[in-house]
Enzyme design. Structure first.
Site, short mmCIF file in Angstrom:
data_model
loop_
_atom_site.label_atom_id
_atom_site.label_comp_id
_atom_site.label_asym_id
_atom_site.label_seq_id
_atom_site.Cartn_x
_atom_site.Cartn_y
_atom_site.Cartn_z
N ASP A 247 150.13 53.54 19.06
CA ASP A 247 150.57 53.29 20.43
C ASP A 247 151.80 52.37 20.45
O ASP A 247 151.79 51.32 19.79
CB ASP A 247 149.40 52.61 21.17
CG ASP A 247 149.63 52.45 22.65
OD1 ASP A 247 149.66 53.47 23.35
OD2 ASP A 247 149.79 51.29 23.10
N GLU A 287 153.98 56.91 18.54
CA GLU A 287 154.40 57.11 19.92
C GLU A 287 155.75 56.45 20.05
O GLU A 287 155.86 55.23 20.12
CB GLU A 287 153.42 56.49 20.92
CG GLU A 287 153.83 56.82 22.34
CD GLU A 287 153.26 55.90 23.41
OE1 GLU A 287 153.24 56.31 24.56
OE2 GLU A 287 152.85 54.77 23.10
C1 NOJ Z 1 151.15 54.14 25.73
C2 NOJ Z 1 149.93 54.85 26.15
O1 NOJ Z 1 150.11 56.23 25.98
C3 NOJ Z 1 149.68 54.48 27.59
O2 NOJ Z 1 148.64 55.24 28.15
C4 NOJ Z 1 149.37 53.01 27.65
O3 NOJ Z 1 149.27 52.62 29.02
C5 NOJ Z 1 150.47 52.18 26.99
N1 NOJ Z 1 150.90 52.73 25.76
C6 NOJ Z 1 150.01 50.77 26.73
O4 NOJ Z 1 149.07 50.75 25.69
#
Ligand code: NOJ
Ligand code: CA
Length: 549
Positions: A247, A287
């Protein structure tokens, strides 16, 4: 099933080697291709360190996939019970959104214990059972690793925020004022509010958070934090998980001049990769927080991420499928890969838990997300299907945490009340039209989106070119038609898709380039020899996948 466009009534063909054209001038289908045992090939490709290149991933919100105990909340035993259906669809690997204990300020992305399981979802034993059950089927399980921040309910933050002298006083990012000269960024975006600093009364100091106030950022300049989080990753690797979706990993460390993938963050990622490399056949996907390119996440191609999402052509590529030139798609695909190190593998998406359902992005034109999915599933990269995309799942009807809940409604498996998801009351209402858009109804309709996904996944299965082959954009002489050439494993494929929604479109490929008649594997097209070219005519809103020579 709501199939508004006449063109969609055209049958989707899944045939070994035939042209769908009835045109008597069309050339006979090629019979020259040596056919491989695709099941054996799939097994071979999905074994060993490169498995992630060939796998079809499926993003699962455990809370919304399958409830097993009637409390209306999806859980790990429920997910285990659905593995056969997922495998039958053509899924090879799962990415589970966070399953760790949470205060649920951000649907699990606020972790309150890195080495536990959210009791709503089950226990560590259930997670172990999921990994075993998946592995027994040759499937993989990847967990979401949320390292940038914890929950404010995590024991580390409770300790850190208690006073200024405790052993974890420096585990988070503290300041006497709601700013700091060495931190040049605020909240990640407006979704998470406008204020990145929140006062802790006990310390009479502010803590930093890129996301909700319930998600304090960890201080990665503290070596103890580095160690503790790497230990958390090791905990799951030791349990046998196949890797991680990381993440917002680019945001770990801040500086005055930059907060995304600064050298300190890259150094941490290299440590994480070195840890993964101690285990056989593990992989991690980043991500990316850069929507233009995922290249920084690949490092030298071996020392950082195995895969990274490229959102530049991901979240937004539903839109070109409305009469634009095909270059709208190919330009994005090309730009994102520019300067990538050899072997870099992008992760391809058309939606996720963070953005509107593809149905919304495609403005309810079903063929638009089918065509976007067609490119996603035939272009270079590893596809990640967000649960429900295979149904063209509609937006949800309610939110509990925030507006992103509209794309997180429970999975409708059947048409009956409860939709096979739960015998109780679902934690979130089902999406619109769930009585039509569900696995039971769609799997019995050859023209449904579910049948489209299943057919296309079967057509690409066991073909090395899709997971690891080269990708070339071929000029078919028609700006409305995208012609993607994939080559690998001694085979060659052509994916042809039109942007046009009103009339058939023809691309012409020189015989000098494509020697025999392209053999249709999936979709709908008329192929004819015209002098020294093959003409490939795609119906409005259509697509076709060919084996070529
Ligand atoms: C990216 C995640 O995909 C999202 O859902 C989340 O709110 C943020 N990171 C914070 O962790
Ligand atoms: Ca449950």
């Amino acid at each position: 099933m709501n199939l508004p466009r006449a063109a969609l009534a055209l049958s989707l063909v899944l045939a070994a080697a035939c042209s769908s054209s009835d045109d008597p001038t069309a050339s006979p289908p090629s019979t020259a291709h040596a056919e491989k045992d695709r099941a054996a090939e799939a097994k071979r490709l999905l074994t060993g360190p490169d498995w992630y290149r060939h796998a079809v991933f499926y993003e699962v919100y455990v809370r919304s996939l399958q409830d097993s105990n009637g409390d209306g909340i999806g859980d790990l035993p429920g997910l285990i019970s659905r593995l056969p259906e997922l495998q039958a669809l053509g899924v090879d690997a799962l990415w589970l959104m966070p399953i760790t204990p949470t205060a649920f300020a951000d649907s699990g992305y606020d972790v309150s214990d890195y080495t536990g399981v959210n009791p709503d979802y089950g226990s560590l034993a259930d997670l172990d059972a999921l990994v075993s059950a998946a592995h027994a089927r040759g499937m993989r399980v990847m967990l979401d690793l949320v390292l940038n921040h914890t929950s404010d309910q995590h024991a580390w933050f409770k300790e850190s925020s208690a006073d200024r002298t405790n052993p974890k006083a420096d585990w988070y990012v503290w300041s006497d004022a709601p700013s700091r000269p060495d931190i040049g960024c605020g909240t990640f975006n407006a979704q998470f509010g406008s204020e990145a600093w929140t006062l802790s009364k006990a310390r009479n100091q502010y803590y930093f958070h890129r996301f909700y106030a319930g998600q304090p950022d960890l201080n990665y300049r503290n070596p103890e934090v580095v160690k503790a989080t790497l230990d958390a990753a090791r905990f799951w690797l030791d349990r046998g998980v196949d890797g991680f979706r990381c993440d917002v990993i680019g945001l770990l460390v801040e500086s005055a001049s930059g907060c995304d993938m600064i050298p300190e963050t890259q150094a941490y990622i290299r440590q994480l990769r070195a840890l993964l490399d101690q285990y056989p056949d593990r992989a991690m996907v980043a991500e990316s927080t850069n929507y233009e390119t995922a290249v920084p996440y690949f490092g030298d191609g071996h020392d950082m991420f195995h895969m990274a999402f490229n959102f530049g052509f991901g979240y937004f590529w539903g839109f070109p499928f409305a009469g634009d030139a095909a270059s709208a798609v190919s330009d994005k695909l090309e730009a994102s890969r520019k300067d990538a190190p050899p072997g870099a593998q992008e992760a391809l998406v058309i939606g996720s838990h963070d953005v509107s359902r593809a149905y919304v992005a495609a403005k309810k034109v079903e063929s638009r997300w089918r065509r976007a999915a067609f490119v996603q599933l035939t272009a270079a990269g590893t596809p990640f299907i967000y649960y429900g995309e295979e149904l063209a799942l509609r937006p949800g009807k309610a939110k509990i945490v925030d507006s992103r809940d509209y794309q997180r409604a429970p999975m409708p498996w059947t048409k009956a009340p409860g939709h096979g998801f739960t015998t109780g009351t679902p934690w979130l209402p089902f999406a619109d039209e769930a009585e039509l858009t569900n696995v039971e109804v769609e799997s019995s309709e050859p023209s449904s989106t579910y049948s489209f996904y299943k057919g296309l996944l079967a057509a690409r299965r066991g073909r090395e070119a899709f997971g690891a082959g080269t990708m070339t954009f071929v000029d078919g002489g028609n700006p409305a038609v995208l012609v993607l050439e994939r080559e690998g494993g001694g085979e060659r494929y052509l994916a042809v898709v039109t942007m046009d929604e009103s009339a058939p479109q023809t691309a012409r490929l020189p015989v000098a380039r494509v020697s025999g008649a392209p053999a249709l594997l999936f979709g709908d097209a008329a192929v004819a020899r015209e002098g020294e070219a093959w003409s490939i005519t795609i119906p409005a809103e259509g697509m076709a996948l060919f084996r070529a020579e």
